[in-house]
Design an enzyme around this catalytic site. Structure first.
Site, short mmCIF file in Angstrom:
data_model
loop_
_atom_site.label_atom_id
_atom_site.label_comp_id
_atom_site.label_asym_id
_atom_site.label_seq_id
_atom_site.Cartn_x
_atom_site.Cartn_y
_atom_site.Cartn_z
CG HIS A 144 -1.90 -1.03 1.40
ND1 HIS A 144 -2.01 -1.80 2.52
CD2 HIS A 144 -2.87 -1.46 0.56
CE1 HIS A 144 -3.00 -2.66 2.39
NE2 HIS A 144 -3.54 -2.49 1.20
CE LYS B 296 -13.25 -6.86 3.07
NZ LYS B 296 -12.04 -6.28 2.45
NE ARG C 199 -2.80 -7.39 -4.13
CZ ARG C 199 -3.59 -7.52 -3.09
NH1 ARG C 199 -3.08 -7.84 -1.93
NH2 ARG C 199 -4.89 -7.34 -3.19
CB SER D 188 -4.24 -6.43 4.83
OG SER D 188 -3.86 -5.18 4.33
P1 ADP Z 1 -9.74 -3.80 -0.19
O1 ADP Z 1 -10.18 -4.44 1.08
O2 ADP Z 1 -10.61 -2.69 -0.68
O3 ADP Z 1 -9.28 -4.75 -1.27
P2 ADP Z 1 -7.03 -3.34 0.58
O4 ADP Z 1 -6.70 -2.51 1.76
O5 ADP Z 1 -6.76 -4.79 0.67
O6 ADP Z 1 -8.49 -2.97 0.22
O7 ADP Z 1 -6.27 -2.78 -0.69
C1 ADP Z 1 -6.52 -1.51 -1.22
C2 ADP Z 1 -5.92 -1.42 -2.62
O8 ADP Z 1 -4.52 -1.64 -2.55
C3 ADP Z 1 -6.45 -2.45 -3.61
O9 ADP Z 1 -6.53 -1.83 -4.88
C4 ADP Z 1 -5.38 -3.51 -3.63
O10 ADP Z 1 -5.35 -4.18 -4.89
C5 ADP Z 1 -4.14 -2.65 -3.44
N1 ADP Z 1 -3.04 -3.43 -2.86
C6 ADP Z 1 -3.06 -4.20 -1.76
N2 ADP Z 1 -1.86 -4.78 -1.54
C7 ADP Z 1 -1.06 -4.38 -2.57
C8 ADP Z 1 0.30 -4.66 -2.96
N3 ADP Z 1 1.06 -5.50 -2.26
N4 ADP Z 1 0.77 -4.07 -4.08
C9 ADP Z 1 -0.02 -3.24 -4.81
N5 ADP Z 1 -1.31 -2.95 -4.51
C10 ADP Z 1 -1.82 -3.51 -3.41
#
Ligand code: ADP
Length: 163
Positions: A17, A41, A90, A129
């Site tokens: 992130h 969630k 990703r 996460s």
């Molecule tokens: P959500 O629960 O809305 O998927 P996240 O907090 O998991 O939200 O992720 C928010 C955004 O960040 C999403 O677009 C996700 O694809 C992106 N993201 C999460 N981890 C990574 C990573 N390791 N590299 C690039 N983008 C990421």
């Protein structure tokens, strides 16, 4: 001024992130990172905790602000007069889901909210996460996944002592 919004759960924020935040902050004049207050969630961290963690993790990037929102992203973006959403990709598995959200947001907002995708830096392509939480719950090493102060907070949530 070109402003964008980066919405997500950030439970907790990872280096993946933070990489997207850093890169998006260089493309836009201002980036609003928006923590989704999602009733469905069950998060590890409360929205307030996630906002504070993100504030601390991004404190050295002047054009980034951290907020939280509830409800539809298009409504929140309209309220803030923001017309671009940033999301990270990703792998191909992210693509289908992200494409659907992007198209829905564009349609529902009558073209007022577009989405741009930043592809993950390769070293973070495996990071999520949920995997951070799973590793931490077994007291595994998450030092490559999240900043040190975040790792401490995550371990505390799982009742692991931290030195
Ligand atoms: P959500 O629960 O809305 O998927 P996240 O907090 O998991 O939200 O992720 C928010 C955004 O960040 C999403 O677009 C996700 O694809 C992106 N993201 C999460 N981890 C990574 C990573 N390791 N590299 C690039 N983008 C990421």
């Amino acid at each position: 001024m070109k402003t964008a919004i980066y919405p997500g759960s950030f439970d907790p924020v990872t280096f993946g992130h933070l990489d997207i935040i850093m890169r998006a902050s260089k493309i836009f004049d201002h980036l609003t990172v928006a923590v989704l207050n999602n009733n469905v969630k069950t998060p590890l961290f409360s929205v307030e905790e996630r906002v504070n963690i993100l504030k601390e993790a991004t404190k050295d990037i002047p054009n980034v602000s951290i907020e939280s929102f509830q409800g539809l992203l298009i409504d929140y973006a309209r309220e803030k007069d923001i017309h671009v959403s940033v999301r990270g990709l990703r792998a191909i598995t992210d693509f289908e889901y992200e494409l659907q959200i992007a198209q829905t947001n564009r349609k529902l907002s009558n073209g007022q909210l577009d989405t741009i995708f930043l592809t993950t830096s390769l070293e973070y392509s495996y990071l999520s996460s949920s995997s951070v939480k799973e590793i931490a719950s077994f007291h595994g090493d998450i030092s490559q996944c999240v900043p040190e102060f975040v790792a401490k907070l995550v371990y505390e949530k799982y009742g692991h002592s931290v030195d």
